[in-house]
Design an enzyme around this catalytic site. Structure first.
Site, PDB file in Angstrom:
ATOM      1  N   LYS A   1       0.844  -1.199   0.000  1.00 10.93           N
ATOM      2  CA  LYS A   1       0.000   0.000   0.000  1.00 10.93           C
ATOM      3  C   LYS A   1       0.878   1.247   0.000  1.00 10.93           C
ATOM      4  O   LYS A   1       1.928   1.285   0.662  1.00 10.93           O
ATOM      5  CB  LYS A   1      -0.913  -0.027   1.229  1.00 10.93           C
TER       6      LYS A   1
ATOM      7  N   SER B   1      -9.573   1.572   3.369  1.00  9.34           N
ATOM      8  CA  SER B   1      -8.819   2.340   2.383  1.00  9.34           C
ATOM      9  C   SER B   1      -7.777   1.531   1.610  1.00  9.34           C
ATOM     10  O   SER B   1      -7.116   2.059   0.700  1.00  9.34           O
ATOM     11  CB  SER B   1      -8.090   3.506   3.082  1.00  9.34           C
TER      12      SER B   1
ATOM     13  N   SER C   1      -9.648  -0.871   7.549  1.00 10.99           N
ATOM     14  CA  SER C   1      -9.194  -0.580   6.188  1.00 10.99           C
ATOM     15  C   SER C   1      -8.573  -1.755   5.445  1.00 10.99           C
ATOM     16  O   SER C   1      -8.357  -1.672   4.245  1.00 10.99           O
ATOM     17  CB  SER C   1      -8.185   0.577   6.203  1.00 10.99           C
TER      18      SER C   1
END
Length: 529
Positions: A79, A174, A198
């Site tokens: 990420k 996210s 997330s």
């Protein structure tokens, strides 16, 4: 080659050792899929040259019989809020666009030390503030399941209005880019971050496993912080065993992170549970909320019945302060956001505006240009809660409520419960146009309703895909365990996964069969480096 991408980490590792495939061939296949599916917008930066160089080094080790372990030669993704030396780290924000860290996050370095191949940095909501992966500057991430044959047939029966091109599904957030990357078979594992759900939220929507480890089990050093007291590096894989393999590599003390545990961590070798009759599974009654879709509720009941059918004890439990959890989380989250975002002032690194009227004017203009509305809104809320006249009534009270929420979990586990079984999300993945009708705060409150309390309590939790909905979309359920009992939690999740047999391979075949569809899709912003 197609079936190789559907194997577990240990199976692929064995194939590499036996010479059935080479690290370079595996890397090239994943890079090819990344390019073929770049319309998903899962990656912000694709580190092709880096990955191929790492694959060459891995191949040399295999030829000499010096494999570093189960991750040597395995493609992974990270990420884009984890620092990566020499590779741009943006947090999907104008504030950090162009920023290249001089060091690796501890978790990234541990993966590389084990010979993993870094395919690239994945897309997210700006600074990880969101539950849809729709609010970053590089555009939203598309859910690979949006293009399944069953779902495409279903949506043909419904009117699309004037914007059919946007009739695709969100990934959740996210860490949506990481979930999409794993779901689309462009890597075998990906790092996400989990502050309020997330990692688990997008895992449920994309039909993959999403693990949030116990707070303190995995180092946060190099993870650009959102909420220091809740942030945890998360793991996304296609099966529970793979998540355990990655956790075994990442877990342990880090001298650069004082919040990590001091005791040595034992190897994460999951037992094959054959008898779960002695387990006690708790069903929190407060999680049966009116907004819960009937399909998720039905699968939740079926999962509980599955445990009962093999002799496990399934009981209703109470987490009485659940109704205060979302509000409590909002106060604490925005307060820490306000503090953490203060470092982005345009002086040391990141974006800086050209205004030179005064230092204060430069600060204001830099932050206005660098942050989106979502981030600025959370900063303003947090600063309001931290004002001297508000501090006791908001931040301090929220900390007290957080303790009550954590104690609810302690009381349940002390009563003999081995794990809690809950939904992960309210429903299957939503169409993008429907999702963006609500503001970010409302969406996040709805998306994290079953997940954020776990972060406030510091507990481990894992989302496991259970079945496909009537629309042909994944639905995941969440298991919550005792603090630092991650191995036991994963063993239970592995047993459950084996029973439900979620159709992961079906999606792999879809990704190969529908290449013509992918090639015709409109491309979204992605940087190929």
């Amino acid at each position: 080659m197609r079936t190789m991408l559907g194997r577990t980490l240990r199976e692929v590792s064995a194939a590499l050792k036996q010479g059935q495939i080479t690290p370079i061939e595996l890397c090239q296949k994943c890079l090819s899929l990344i390019k073929k599916t770049k319309f998903l917008n899962a990656y912000i930066t694709v580190s092709e040259e880096v990955a191929l160089k790492q694959a060459e080094e891995s191949e040399k080790r295999y030829k000499k019989g010096h494999s570093l372990g189960d991750l040597d030669g395995i493609p992974v993704a990270v990420k884009d809020n984890f620092s990566t030396s020499g590779i741009e780290t943006t947090c999907a924000s104008n504030m950090l666009k162009g920023y290249v860290p001089p060091f690796n996050a501890t978790v990234v370095q541990k993966l590389l030390d084990q010979g993993a191949l870094l395919m690239g940095k994945t897309n997210l909501d700006e600074f990880a503030m969101g539950c849809g992966s729709t609010d970053g500057i590089f555009g939203p991430v598309k859910n690979p399941w949006s293009f399944s044959k069953q779902y495409r047939e279903k949506r043909k029966q419904k009117p699309h209005g004037d914007n059919e091109d946007s009739d695709w599904l969100i990934t959740g957030g996210s860490s949506g880019g990481s979930a999409a990357a794993v779901s689309a078979f462009t890597c075998f594992a990906a790092l996400g971050s989990d502050t309020g759900g997330s990692t688990r939220n997008p895992a449920a929507h994309c039909g993959v496993v999403g693990l949030k480890p116990s707070y303190g089990l995995v180092s946060r050093h190099g993870l650009i912080p959102l909420v220091n007291s809740m942030d945890v590096p998360g793991i996304l894989t296609r099966c529970v065993d793979d998540a355990a393999v990655v956790l075994g590599v990442l877990a342990g003390h880090d001298c650069k992170d004082s919040t990590t545990i001091q005791d040595p961590v034992k190897p994460f070798m999951l037992p094959n549970l054959t008898d779960v009759s002695k387990l006690c599974i708790g069903i929190p009654k407060e999680y049966l909320v009116p907004e819960l879709s009937s399909e998720v509720q039905s699968l939740w009941s079926k999962a509980a019945s599955l445990f009962e059918s093999v002799g496990a004890k399934v009981i209703e439990v109470s987490l009485p302060h659940t109704s205060y959890s979302i509000v409590c989380y909002h106060v604490l989250c925005t307060s820490e956001v306000a503090s953490n975002m203060a470092r982005f002032d345009g002086l040391e690194y990141g974006h800086r505006c050209d205004i030179d009227v005064s230092t204060e004017a430069m600060y204001a203009a830099t932050r206005r240009e660098g942050f989106n509305d979502v981030v600025r809104g959370r900063i303003l809320s947090g600063n309001f809660f931290l004002l001297k006249e508000n501090y006791e009534n908001y931040f301090v009270k929220a900390q007290k409520v957080r303790r009550l929420i954590a104690n609810d979990f302690v009381n349940v586990f002390n009563s003999g419960v081995d794990a809690l079984l809950t939904p992960t999300t309210l429903s299957e993945a939503m169409p993008y146009l429907e999702f963006i009708k609500e503001d970010n705060r409302t969406r996040s409150a709805q998306g994290d309703i079953f997940t954020q309390a776990v972060n406030m309590a510091g507990l481990p939790a894992v989302s496991v895909p259970m079945a496909l909905s009537n629309q042909g979309l994944p639905i995941g359920l969440q298991f919550i365990g005792r603090a630092f009992c991650d191995q036991q939690l994963l063993a239970i999740a592995k047993w459950f996964e084996k029973q439900v047999q979620f159709p992961v391979i079906q999606l792999q075949e879809l990704m190969d069969d529908c290449s013509s569809i992918f090639e015709n899709e409109k491309l979204t912003s992605v940087s190929l480096k």
